[in-house]
Motif scaffolding. Structure first.
Motif, PDB file in Angstrom:
ATOM      1  N   PHE A 223     -27.805 137.408 -21.940  1.00  0.00           N
ATOM      2  CA  PHE A 223     -27.003 136.881 -20.849  1.00  0.00           C
ATOM      3  C   PHE A 223     -27.877 136.717 -19.602  1.00  0.00           C
ATOM      4  O   PHE A 223     -28.742 137.552 -19.329  1.00  0.00           O
ATOM      5  CB  PHE A 223     -25.828 137.812 -20.540  1.00  0.00           C
ATOM      6  N   SER A 224     -27.617 135.654 -18.854  1.00  0.00           N
ATOM      7  CA  SER A 224     -28.399 135.372 -17.646  1.00  0.00           C
ATOM      8  C   SER A 224     -27.478 134.978 -16.500  1.00  0.00           C
ATOM      9  O   SER A 224     -26.461 134.306 -16.699  1.00  0.00           O
ATOM     10  CB  SER A 224     -29.396 134.230 -17.893  1.00  0.00           C
ATOM     11  N   VAL A 225     -27.865 135.402 -15.302  1.00  0.00           N
ATOM     12  CA  VAL A 225     -27.214 134.966 -14.066  1.00  0.00           C
ATOM     13  C   VAL A 225     -28.315 134.625 -13.070  1.00  0.00           C
ATOM     14  O   VAL A 225     -29.243 135.413 -12.877  1.00  0.00           O
ATOM     15  CB  VAL A 225     -26.294 136.056 -13.473  1.00  0.00           C
ATOM     16  N   THR A 226     -28.205 133.454 -12.465  1.00  0.00           N
ATOM     17  CA  THR A 226     -29.206 133.013 -11.487  1.00  0.00           C
ATOM     18  C   THR A 226     -28.501 132.576 -10.218  1.00  0.00           C
ATOM     19  O   THR A 226     -27.537 131.797 -10.268  1.00  0.00           O
ATOM     20  CB  THR A 226     -30.040 131.841 -12.040  1.00  0.00           C
ATOM     21  N   ALA A 227     -28.976 133.064  -9.086  1.00  0.00           N
ATOM     22  CA  ALA A 227     -28.458 132.655  -7.779  1.00  0.00           C
ATOM     23  C   ALA A 227     -29.439 131.685  -7.151  1.00  0.00           C
ATOM     24  O   ALA A 227     -30.644 131.941  -7.118  1.00  0.00           O
ATOM     25  CB  ALA A 227     -28.259 133.867  -6.881  1.00  0.00           C
ATOM     26  N   ARG A 228     -28.938 130.572  -6.640  1.00  0.00           N
ATOM     27  CA  ARG A 228     -29.802 129.574  -6.008  1.00  0.00           C
ATOM     28  C   ARG A 228     -29.169 129.116  -4.691  1.00  0.00           C
ATOM     29  O   ARG A 228     -28.117 129.594  -4.288  1.00  0.00           O
ATOM     30  CB  ARG A 228     -30.034 128.386  -6.952  1.00  0.00           C
ATOM     31  N   ASN A 229     -29.838 128.186  -3.995  1.00  0.00           N
ATOM     32  CA  ASN A 229     -29.396 127.719  -2.672  1.00  0.00           C
ATOM     33  C   ASN A 229     -29.292 128.874  -1.680  1.00  0.00           C
ATOM     34  O   ASN A 229     -28.412 128.889  -0.811  1.00  0.00           O
ATOM     35  CB  ASN A 229     -28.044 126.994  -2.770  1.00  0.00           C
ATOM     36  N   LEU A 230     -30.197 129.840  -1.783  1.00  0.00           N
ATOM     37  CA  LEU A 230     -30.134 131.009  -0.911  1.00  0.00           C
ATOM     38  C   LEU A 230     -30.733 130.745   0.469  1.00  0.00           C
ATOM     39  O   LEU A 230     -30.707 131.639   1.322  1.00  0.00           O
ATOM     40  CB  LEU A 230     -30.856 132.189  -1.575  1.00  0.00           C
ATOM     41  N   VAL A 231     -31.278 129.556   0.703  1.00  0.00           N
ATOM     42  CA  VAL A 231     -31.759 129.212   2.034  1.00  0.00           C
ATOM     43  C   VAL A 231     -30.716 128.400   2.809  1.00  0.00           C
ATOM     44  O   VAL A 231     -30.931 128.054   3.962  1.00  0.00           O
ATOM     45  CB  VAL A 231     -33.083 128.407   1.958  1.00  0.00           C
ATOM     46  N   ARG A 232     -29.592 128.116   2.163  1.00  0.00           N
ATOM     47  CA  ARG A 232     -28.534 127.329   2.806  1.00  0.00           C
ATOM     48  C   ARG A 232     -27.395 128.246   3.236  1.00  0.00           C
ATOM     49  O   ARG A 232     -26.961 129.115   2.477  1.00  0.00           O
ATOM     50  CB  ARG A 232     -28.006 126.260   1.851  1.00  0.00           C
ATOM     51  N   SER A 233     -26.900 128.035   4.438  1.00  0.00           N
ATOM     52  CA  SER A 233     -25.807 128.862   4.933  1.00  0.00           C
ATOM     53  C   SER A 233     -24.466 128.423   4.371  1.00  0.00           C
ATOM     54  O   SER A 233     -23.511 129.201   4.350  1.00  0.00           O
ATOM     55  CB  SER A 233     -25.761 128.799   6.465  1.00  0.00           C
ATOM     56  N   ASP A 234     -24.368 127.182   3.891  1.00  0.00           N
ATOM     57  CA  ASP A 234     -23.100 126.661   3.399  1.00  0.00           C
ATOM     58  C   ASP A 234     -23.375 125.707   2.246  1.00  0.00           C
ATOM     59  O   ASP A 234     -24.149 124.759   2.387  1.00  0.00           O
ATOM     60  CB  ASP A 234     -22.359 125.935   4.530  1.00  0.00           C
ATOM     61  N   VAL A 235     -22.747 125.949   1.098  1.00  0.00           N
ATOM     62  CA  VAL A 235     -22.921 125.052  -0.052  1.00  0.00           C
ATOM     63  C   VAL A 235     -21.611 124.402  -0.451  1.00  0.00           C
ATOM     64  O   VAL A 235     -21.506 123.783  -1.504  1.00  0.00           O
ATOM     65  CB  VAL A 235     -23.499 125.818  -1.267  1.00  0.00           C
ATOM     66  N   THR A 236     -20.592 124.528   0.386  1.00  0.00           N
ATOM     67  CA  THR A 236     -19.313 123.880   0.114  1.00  0.00           C
ATOM     68  C   THR A 236     -19.122 122.712   1.077  1.00  0.00           C
ATOM     69  O   THR A 236     -19.554 122.752   2.227  1.00  0.00           O
ATOM     70  CB  THR A 236     -18.136 124.854   0.265  1.00  0.00           C
ATOM     71  N   PHE A 237     -18.463 121.686   0.594  1.00  0.00           N
ATOM     72  CA  PHE A 237     -18.140 120.531   1.432  1.00  0.00           C
ATOM     73  C   PHE A 237     -16.644 120.295   1.345  1.00  0.00           C
ATOM     74  O   PHE A 237     -16.080 120.200   0.246  1.00  0.00           O
ATOM     75  CB  PHE A 237     -18.890 119.288   0.966  1.00  0.00           C
ATOM     76  N   PHE A 238     -15.988 120.209   2.512  1.00  0.00           N
ATOM     77  CA  PHE A 238     -14.541 120.025   2.532  1.00  0.00           C
ATOM     78  C   PHE A 238     -14.178 118.997   3.582  1.00  0.00           C
ATOM     79  O   PHE A 238     -14.443 119.175   4.772  1.00  0.00           O
ATOM     80  CB  PHE A 238     -13.824 121.352   2.823  1.00  0.00           C
ATOM     81  N   ASP A 239     -13.592 117.909   3.142  1.00  0.00           N
ATOM     82  CA  ASP A 239     -13.095 116.859   4.023  1.00  0.00           C
ATOM     83  C   ASP A 239     -11.594 116.733   3.759  1.00  0.00           C
ATOM     84  O   ASP A 239     -11.195 116.260   2.687  1.00  0.00           O
ATOM     85  CB  ASP A 239     -13.793 115.532   3.735  1.00  0.00           C
ATOM     86  N   PRO A 240     -10.739 117.178   4.682  1.00  0.00           N
ATOM     87  CA  PRO A 240      -9.291 117.182   4.424  1.00  0.00           C
ATOM     88  C   PRO A 240      -8.755 115.818   4.006  1.00  0.00           C
ATOM     89  O   PRO A 240      -7.890 115.728   3.130  1.00  0.00           O
ATOM     90  CB  PRO A 240      -8.697 117.635   5.763  1.00  0.00           C
ATOM     91  N   SER A 241      -9.239 114.746   4.610  1.00  0.00           N
ATOM     92  CA  SER A 241      -8.722 113.411   4.288  1.00  0.00           C
ATOM     93  C   SER A 241      -9.092 112.979   2.886  1.00  0.00           C
ATOM     94  O   SER A 241      -8.352 112.249   2.231  1.00  0.00           O
ATOM     95  CB  SER A 241      -9.256 112.394   5.304  1.00  0.00           C
TER      96      SER A 241
END
Length: 341
Positions: A223-241
């Motif tokens: 089994f493997s788990v890898t964490a990435r994008n650890l230099v980014r403060s936000d990896v989610t994008f949300f546009d209500p419209s």
């Protein structure tokens, strides 16, 4: 003393890289994040701790380079969307007095694209290619191993070209008794040699990744788990419209922010000559699925089998309801052939 100086210089380069990171602009050389071998593609596209006997994994984490990989040749081809294809070649060889080295070439071909002028008239065709050449080496310190991968990346987009000198720095801890590997990688630190235009300010696809792989003693699974994008403060994008059109009316919370950074993988080790592989990439699934149909987005699978000196691997990664990508790989052990000559 020489190793201490090398480590100090590397730390200074890393510090300079993050100190000069900018929030604006766009990231160039994103093709370096494509999975360039069948194992990676099957395990969710990101993995830095599994595959000690797979030379293709050296580009994912240079600390996984070891002398058991000597004289092995790897050829991999990723069939992407719209006839885009990425071909990768890796060769591992010992160099007298300098240890074991890996040489790798990535070539991404977008094919021929039609060109039109401002009035819409056909001007002919142009080609788009991106490629990278890298050299890797590693050193052992007891159960710890550190490695570096120096590469030159080139992006050739018709009449626009950009190039960069990049460095990956990785480390692993291999448990002396258990089948447990812990690893980290700092990827794509460096600088631009040239940019697409004089006014452009391209950013490099720098990232920090942490990972762990573990195989229970009496189970045929790793089994493997890898964490990435650890230099980014936000990896989610949300546009209500926009998101409301897909039934997503609430902004992703903290749990979603964490989960989108993780990539999960599992390998069924039926025998030393046959494996089944599975992966899940939550970020891909959340970004590419539709409201009423996901098409398996974010999931991936594959297999590997060996026949004497040859190892064959296949993987399929699902991205969208319109389909996914296929990767074929062949490993050839040239150890006996090289020694005879």
């Amino acid at each position: 003393m020489r190793k201490t100086r090398l480590l100090l210089c590397t730390c200074l380069l890393i510090s300079w890289q993050f100190a000069n990171a900018q929030l604006g602009g766009s990231r160039a050389f994103e093709y370096l994040n494509l999975p360039n071998n069948a194992r990676l593609a099957a395990l969710g596209g990101i993995n830095i701790t599994s595959g000690w006997y797979d030379p293709g994994q050296v580009t994912s984490n240079p600390a996984m380079l070891n002398d058991t990989l000597e004289h092995q040749l790897v050829i991999s081809r990723l069939g992407y969307f719209a006839d885009i294809a990425n071909t990768s070649v890796t060769y591992v060889t010992p160099i007298k007095k300098y240890g074991t080295w890996a040489f790798h070439l990535d070539y991404l071909n977008y094919g021929d694209i039609q060109s039109f002028d401002e009035a819409g008239f056909l001007n002919g065709e142009f080609s788009v290619n991106e490629y990278a050449f890298s050299v890797a080496n590693s050193q052992v310190f007891g159960p710890f191993r550190v490695g570096a991968n120096l590469k030159v990346a080139v992006s050739d987009l018709a009449t626009f070209q950009a190039s960069a000198l990049l460095l990956d720095v990785g480390g692993t801890f291999l448990h002396p008794e258990k089948d447990l590997t812990v690893g980290f990688v700092i990827k794509n630190i460096g600088f631009l040699i040239s940019d697409y235009t004089e006014d452009n300010n391209s950013q490099l696809p720098t990232d920090i990744q942490l990972g762990v792989s573990y195989k229970p003693e009496f189970m045929p699974f790793r089994f493997s788990v890898t964490a990435r994008n650890l230099v980014r403060s936000d990896v989610t994008f949300f546009d209500p419209s926009t998101n409301s059109l897909f039934g997503q009316n609430e902004e992703p919370g903290f749990g979603e922010e964490i989960f989108r950074r993780l990539v999960f993988g599992a390998e069924l080790i039926a025998s030393p000559n046959f494996q089944l592989r599975f992966g899940y990439n939550h970020l891909l699934r959340q970004e590419l699925k539709l409201e009423n149909a996901s098409g398996g987005a974010g999931f991936s699978f594959g297999f590997m089998f060996k026949v004497k000196r040859f190892e064959f691997a296949y993987s399929r990664a699902l991205y969208h309801t319109v389909g996914g990508s296929n990767t074929l790989q062949m490993n050839l052990n040239l150890d006996g052939v090289i020694n005879k000559n």
